[in-house]
Design an enzyme around this catalytic site. Structure first.
Site, short mmCIF file in Angstrom:
data_model
loop_
_atom_site.label_atom_id
_atom_site.label_comp_id
_atom_site.label_asym_id
_atom_site.label_seq_id
_atom_site.Cartn_x
_atom_site.Cartn_y
_atom_site.Cartn_z
N HIS A 105 6.13 1.13 -13.76
CA HIS A 105 4.66 1.99 -13.30
C HIS A 105 5.97 2.81 -12.45
CE1 HIS A 105 2.59 -0.58 -10.68
NE2 HIS A 105 2.60 0.44 -9.66
N HIS A 165 5.78 5.22 -5.03
CA HIS A 165 6.80 4.08 -5.47
C HIS A 165 6.34 4.16 -6.90
CE1 HIS A 165 2.30 3.24 -6.61
NE2 HIS A 165 3.10 1.75 -7.47
N GLU A 178 7.64 -1.90 -4.82
CA GLU A 178 6.60 -3.13 -5.41
C GLU A 178 6.99 -3.95 -6.69
OE1 GLU A 178 2.74 -0.66 -7.11
OE2 GLU A 178 2.30 -3.04 -7.77
C1 LIG Z 1 -3.20 0.37 -7.01
C2 LIG Z 1 -2.92 -0.24 -6.86
C3 LIG Z 1 -0.87 -0.99 -6.61
C4 LIG Z 1 -0.21 -1.18 -7.48
O1 LIG Z 1 -1.13 -3.15 -7.88
O2 LIG Z 1 0.04 -1.12 -8.12
C5 LIG Z 1 -0.61 0.24 -5.57
O3 LIG Z 1 0.76 0.60 -6.56
S1 LIG Z 1 -1.55 0.44 -4.59
C6 LIG Z 1 -0.13 1.47 -3.52
C7 LIG Z 1 -0.44 1.85 -2.28
N1 LIG Z 1 0.02 0.63 -1.23
C8 LIG Z 1 0.92 0.50 -0.80
O4 LIG Z 1 1.47 1.89 -0.51
C9 LIG Z 1 1.14 -0.53 -0.11
C10 LIG Z 1 2.54 -0.81 0.80
N2 LIG Z 1 2.71 0.05 1.75
C11 LIG Z 1 2.50 0.28 3.22
O5 LIG Z 1 2.58 -0.51 3.47
C12 LIG Z 1 2.27 1.65 3.88
O6 LIG Z 1 1.87 3.35 2.68
C13 LIG Z 1 4.12 1.73 4.43
C14 LIG Z 1 5.42 2.35 3.25
C15 LIG Z 1 4.81 0.64 5.12
C16 LIG Z 1 4.40 3.31 5.10
O7 LIG Z 1 3.41 3.13 6.13
P1 LIG Z 1 2.73 4.05 7.14
O8 LIG Z 1 1.76 3.74 7.76
O9 LIG Z 1 2.05 5.69 6.12
O10 LIG Z 1 3.94 4.46 7.79
P2 LIG Z 1 4.56 5.85 7.79
O11 LIG Z 1 4.06 7.08 7.20
O12 LIG Z 1 5.17 5.91 9.68
O13 LIG Z 1 6.37 5.42 7.22
C17 LIG Z 1 6.86 4.81 8.37
C18 LIG Z 1 8.33 5.43 7.53
O14 LIG Z 1 8.34 5.72 6.12
C19 LIG Z 1 8.57 6.39 4.95
N3 LIG Z 1 7.84 6.48 3.68
C20 LIG Z 1 6.46 5.69 3.89
N4 LIG Z 1 5.97 6.02 2.40
C21 LIG Z 1 6.80 6.07 1.68
C22 LIG Z 1 6.94 6.28 0.42
N5 LIG Z 1 5.87 5.76 -0.31
N6 LIG Z 1 7.97 6.27 -0.11
C23 LIG Z 1 9.94 6.95 0.94
N7 LIG Z 1 9.38 6.63 2.79
C24 LIG Z 1 8.22 6.59 2.74
C25 LIG Z 1 7.84 7.00 6.29
O15 LIG Z 1 8.34 8.81 6.01
C26 LIG Z 1 8.59 7.12 7.41
O16 LIG Z 1 9.76 7.82 7.73
P3 LIG Z 1 10.42 8.11 8.58
O17 LIG Z 1 9.52 9.53 8.88
O18 LIG Z 1 12.12 8.45 9.11
O19 LIG Z 1 10.13 7.14 9.89
CO LIG Z 2 2.16 0.44 -8.13
#
Ligand SMILES: CC[C@@H](C(=O)O)C(=O)SCCNC(=O)CCNC(=O)[C@H](O)C(C)(C)COP(=O)(O)OP(=O)(O)OC[C@H]1O[C@@H](n2cnc3c(N)ncnc32)[C@H](O)[C@@H]1OP(=O)(O)O
Ligand SMILES: [Co+2]
Length: 149
Positions: A8, A87, A136
């Site tokens: 997905h 993602h 993921e």
């Molecule tokens: C439905 C259930 C399950 C499934 O079975 O399919 C799911 O899919 S659940 C989906 C939601 N769950 C998750 O996303 C869990 C994993 N995610 C995380 O641990 C955090 O969201 C993260 C990815 C570590 C980001 O954490 P956050 O606290 O939001 O940190 P920042 O905003 O500071 O981000 C750090 C850095 O990373 C960039 N970033 C953040 N998210 C993404 C993204 N989705 N894609 C690309 N880049 C991303 C963000 O822009 C920051 O970069 P800089 O600004 O350059 O520092």
């Molecule tokens: Co998912």
């Protein structure tokens, strides 16, 4: 590890209800599942199926809306208030082998292996280690198999 099919694409949205209207009316989607809460992951989820072609299996859009305080979508939606592609999720045959494979390459795994929205084990890889893409990894669903946290 052998990469499996694309299961997905996760799409973050501030409103699953609005996104459903978009996928049905603008995109012409015909198979949209009931949405459900996944409290353990801090998200509300709705699957939109896209059909396969020429005998290939289709894939899914996974609409995700924040659920409760501390949702992992909070920062993303703050930066992208209209939502957007969040993602990508690939299947693998064996989640533990996959975890080892990425660990050996020094990729950051975000938290534990847990049970995802499809009822199989999943984990996430940090976007900064994955060419900018939050990734993921999910074990391929198997007939009769049942996993729990
Ligand atoms: C439905 C259930 C399950 C499934 O079975 O399919 C799911 O899919 S659940 C989906 C939601 N769950 C998750 O996303 C869990 C994993 N995610 C995380 O641990 C955090 O969201 C993260 C990815 C570590 C980001 O954490 P956050 O606290 O939001 O940190 P920042 O905003 O500071 O981000 C750090 C850095 O990373 C960039 N970033 C953040 N998210 C993404 C993204 N989705 N894609 C690309 N880049 C991303 C963000 O822009 C920051 O970069 P800089 O600004 O350059 O520092
Ligand atoms: Co998912």
């Amino acid at each position: 590890m052998k990469l499996g099919r694309l299961n997905h694409i996760g799409v973050a949205t501030p409103s699953i209800a609005d996104s459903i209207v978009h996928y049905r009316e603008t995109m012409g989607a015909t198979k949209i599942h009931e949405s459900f809460d996944l409290e353990a992951q801090g998200v509300k989820v709705c699957f939109v199926d896209t059909p396969g072609q020429n005998g290939t299996e289709g894939t899914q859009i996974e609409l995700i809306e924040p659920l409760g305080p501390g949702s992992p979508l909070a920062n993303f939606l703050e930066k992208n208030p209209a939502g957007g592609q969040h993602h990508i999720c690939f299947e693998v045959e064996d989640i533990e082998d996959a975890r080892k494979w990425f660990e050996e390459q020094g990729k950051r795994i975000l938290g534990t292996t847990r049970i995802g929205a499809h009822g199989t084990p999943i984990f996430f890889l940090h976007p900064k280690d994955m060419m900018g893409q939050l990734t993921e990894i999910m074990e391929t669903p198997k007939e009769g198999a049942h996993w729990s946290n």
